[in-house]
Enzyme design. Sequence first.
Site, PDB file in Angstrom:
ATOM      1  N   ASN A  15       9.216  -0.733   0.516  1.00  0.00           N
ATOM      2  CA  ASN A  15      10.509  -1.023  -0.119  1.00  0.00           C
ATOM      3  C   ASN A  15      10.708  -0.060  -1.300  1.00  0.00           C
ATOM      4  O   ASN A  15      10.011  -0.172  -2.312  1.00  0.00           O
ATOM      5  CB  ASN A  15      10.496  -2.479  -0.594  1.00  0.00           C
ATOM      6  CG  ASN A  15      11.804  -2.904  -1.229  1.00  0.00           C
ATOM      7  OD1 ASN A  15      12.659  -2.075  -1.546  1.00  0.00           O
ATOM      8  ND2 ASN A  15      11.963  -4.203  -1.428  1.00  0.00           N
ATOM      9  N   CYS A  19      18.208  -3.841  -5.391  1.00  0.00           N
ATOM     10  CA  CYS A  19      18.075  -3.215  -4.069  1.00  0.00           C
ATOM     11  C   CYS A  19      19.426  -2.997  -3.387  1.00  0.00           C
ATOM     12  O   CYS A  19      19.499  -2.309  -2.376  1.00  0.00           O
ATOM     13  CB  CYS A  19      17.170  -4.059  -3.178  1.00  0.00           C
ATOM     14  SG  CYS A  19      15.467  -4.062  -3.761  1.00  0.00           S
ATOM     15  N   HIS A  69      18.700  -2.666   4.187  1.00  0.00           N
ATOM     16  CA  HIS A  69      17.725  -2.446   3.129  1.00  0.00           C
ATOM     17  C   HIS A  69      16.347  -2.759   3.705  1.00  0.00           C
ATOM     18  O   HIS A  69      16.174  -3.756   4.404  1.00  0.00           O
ATOM     19  CB  HIS A  69      18.042  -3.361   1.947  1.00  0.00           C
ATOM     20  CG  HIS A  69      16.959  -3.412   0.925  1.00  0.00           C
ATOM     21  ND1 HIS A  69      16.420  -2.267   0.372  1.00  0.00           N
ATOM     22  CD2 HIS A  69      16.288  -4.451   0.363  1.00  0.00           C
ATOM     23  CE1 HIS A  69      15.472  -2.612  -0.484  1.00  0.00           C
ATOM     24  NE2 HIS A  69      15.375  -3.924  -0.507  1.00  0.00           N
TER      25      HIS A  69
HETATM   26  O1  UT7 Z   1      13.976  -5.795  -2.073  1.00  0.00           O
HETATM   27  C1  UT7 Z   1      14.409  -6.826  -2.894  1.00  0.00           C
HETATM   28  C2  UT7 Z   1      14.378  -8.091  -2.161  1.00  0.00           C
HETATM   29  N1  UT7 Z   1      13.024  -8.446  -1.811  1.00  0.00           N
HETATM   30  C3  UT7 Z   1      12.761  -8.985  -0.650  1.00  0.00           C
HETATM   31  O2  UT7 Z   1      13.633  -9.128   0.177  1.00  0.00           O
HETATM   32  C4  UT7 Z   1      11.364  -9.483  -0.411  1.00  0.00           C
HETATM   33  C5  UT7 Z   1      11.387 -10.838   0.222  1.00  0.00           C
HETATM   34  N2  UT7 Z   1      10.078 -11.443   0.394  1.00  0.00           N
HETATM   35  C6  UT7 Z   1       9.129 -10.990   1.246  1.00  0.00           C
HETATM   36  O3  UT7 Z   1       9.269  -9.961   1.873  1.00  0.00           O
HETATM   37  C7  UT7 Z   1       7.919 -11.862   1.475  1.00  0.00           C
HETATM   38  O4  UT7 Z   1       8.150 -13.101   0.874  1.00  0.00           O
HETATM   39  C8  UT7 Z   1       6.611 -11.262   0.932  1.00  0.00           C
HETATM   40  C9  UT7 Z   1       6.185 -10.077   1.779  1.00  0.00           C
HETATM   41  C10 UT7 Z   1       6.782 -10.851  -0.524  1.00  0.00           C
HETATM   42  C11 UT7 Z   1       5.499 -12.308   1.023  1.00  0.00           C
HETATM   43  O5  UT7 Z   1       5.377 -12.770   2.365  1.00  0.00           O
HETATM   44  P1  UT7 Z   1       5.400 -14.333   2.679  1.00  0.00           P
HETATM   45  O6  UT7 Z   1       5.219 -14.473   4.101  1.00  0.00           O
HETATM   46  O7  UT7 Z   1       6.632 -14.925   2.082  1.00  0.00           O
HETATM   47  O8  UT7 Z   1       4.112 -14.823   1.927  1.00  0.00           O
HETATM   48  P2  UT7 Z   1       3.966 -15.922   0.781  1.00  0.00           P
HETATM   49  O9  UT7 Z   1       4.393 -15.373  -0.518  1.00  0.00           O
HETATM   50  O10 UT7 Z   1       4.590 -17.190   1.255  1.00  0.00           O
HETATM   51  O11 UT7 Z   1       2.409 -16.094   0.780  1.00  0.00           O
HETATM   52  C12 UT7 Z   1       1.678 -16.624   1.924  1.00  0.00           C
HETATM   53  C13 UT7 Z   1       0.209 -16.522   1.613  1.00  0.00           C
HETATM   54  C14 UT7 Z   1      -0.164 -17.086   0.253  1.00  0.00           C
HETATM   55  O12 UT7 Z   1      -1.411 -17.700   0.346  1.00  0.00           O
HETATM   56  P3  UT7 Z   1      -1.509 -19.300   0.438  1.00  0.00           P
HETATM   57  O13 UT7 Z   1      -0.854 -19.818  -0.806  1.00  0.00           O
HETATM   58  O14 UT7 Z   1      -0.766 -19.662   1.676  1.00  0.00           O
HETATM   59  O15 UT7 Z   1      -2.987 -19.525   0.510  1.00  0.00           O
HETATM   60  C15 UT7 Z   1      -0.290 -15.847  -0.603  1.00  0.00           C
HETATM   61  O16 UT7 Z   1      -1.133 -16.020  -1.705  1.00  0.00           O
HETATM   62  O17 UT7 Z   1      -0.201 -15.152   1.620  1.00  0.00           O
HETATM   63  C16 UT7 Z   1      -0.849 -14.849   0.383  1.00  0.00           C
HETATM   64  N3  UT7 Z   1      -0.564 -13.472   0.021  1.00  0.00           N
HETATM   65  C17 UT7 Z   1      -1.322 -12.449   0.444  1.00  0.00           C
HETATM   66  N4  UT7 Z   1      -2.423 -12.382   1.199  1.00  0.00           N
HETATM   67  C18 UT7 Z   1      -2.938 -11.173   1.452  1.00  0.00           C
HETATM   68  C19 UT7 Z   1       0.459 -12.985  -0.726  1.00  0.00           C
HETATM   69  N5  UT7 Z   1       0.365 -11.650  -0.811  1.00  0.00           N
HETATM   70  C20 UT7 Z   1      -0.718 -11.297  -0.095  1.00  0.00           C
HETATM   71  C21 UT7 Z   1      -1.310 -10.050   0.196  1.00  0.00           C
HETATM   72  N6  UT7 Z   1      -2.413 -10.044   0.969  1.00  0.00           N
HETATM   73  N7  UT7 Z   1      -0.807  -8.893  -0.263  1.00  0.00           N
END
Ligand code: UT7
Length: 333
Positions: free
Chosen positions: A283, A112, A253
């Site tokens: 993204n 990215c 980004h």
């Molecule tokens: O571009 C290259 C660099 N990339 C980035 O900078 C991306 C960085 N990361 C992010 O933007 C975020 O970490 C994400 C958007 C990918 C995820 O958001 P988050 O707030 O970090 O969520 P998480 O992965 O900690 O997940 C929280 C909860 C989990 O459930 P439990 O374990 O708490 O029950 C996930 O399973 O949200 C759940 N979850 C979802 N729920 C509904 C993960 N994806 C989804 C989804 N819909 N699409």
Amino acid sequence: MRATITGVGHYVPEKRLTNVELEQMVDTNDEWITTRTGIKERRVLDVDKGTSYMAVQAAQHILDQKRVSADEIDLIILATVTPDMPIPSAASFVQRELNATHCWGFDLNGGCTGFLYALATGAQFVETGKYQKVLVIGADKMSSIIDYQDRNTCVIFGDAAGAVLLEPSEDRDFGILDFDLHLDGKGVDHLYMAGGGSLHPASLETVQNRMHFVFQDGRTVFKHAVKGMADISEKVIQRNGLTAEDIRFLIPHQANHRIIESVSKKLHLRPDQVIENIENYGNTTAATIPLALSEAYQDRRLQAGDRIILSAFGAGFTWGSLLLRWSMGLDGD
Ligand code: UT7
């Protein structure tokens, strides 16, 4: 001599993939996607087209606007993680389509941060006086490597391209003034696509194990992205004797609205100093920054003399920040 941006263009596919449509595909919902990422929809390119198609549209826009002939281009640098094919480079396809008969070029994979790597690289060739016209493009067809059964990634990514033309500026107060770029391979395990390379060539097994799709440990990447982008931007601002007030725009980004918000706060920037379009495109990897830059120019938000910070974080880990002073509009163009 400085290298300065003298043309911008972008392309996004017409087809939209909305949060509501994603609700039918994986266990997710509009509310989660909106609050956790800021994304409402993303664009998806036709299956029979490759990344170079979008890159060509973005670049051709610049050539048309500037009335520059393709054979005046000296170099094409295409930042992408989704080349049309492993061999040859997607830059080859772009060169052929543009009919840029007097150039060389290559693909650059900086995740990215690819567009910033490419912009800094292109600028070197202009600053030395070697080249007069360098096309720097960021383009990715993320839909080609996304698992639409994986809710962790499929709600985030989209397809797009953005491009800039770099030319020399005699006035050293304008153009690309400074940059700071980094690579830390400790990030390898947190964001990758394992299949299809020399370590795991395509096989029945790699397909069955879904290894031709992107894997992301979002939480870890998130933390590193906020710190990486904020710290490096702060460093670049300070070492140029500037403060937050001197920065007209941060163009970050576009990975997550919450990352953009945290970075902006750490840098003491007001919301009106930050350009964000993640809501509409998600993204788009190497394309996010040139796409946002091109849209902001089209909307007449950029004025000659504006100091702009570009900052990104991505797979590798790669990250960096680039300071430029906008020169388009100086002589009425
Ligand atoms: O571009 C290259 C660099 N990339 C980035 O900078 C991306 C960085 N990361 C992010 O933007 C975020 O970490 C994400 C958007 C990918 C995820 O958001 P988050 O707030 O970090 O969520 P998480 O992965 O900690 O997940 C929280 C909860 C989990 O459930 P439990 O374990 O708490 O029950 C996930 O399973 O949200 C759940 N979850 C979802 N729920 C509904 C993960 N994806 C989804 C989804 N819909 N699409």
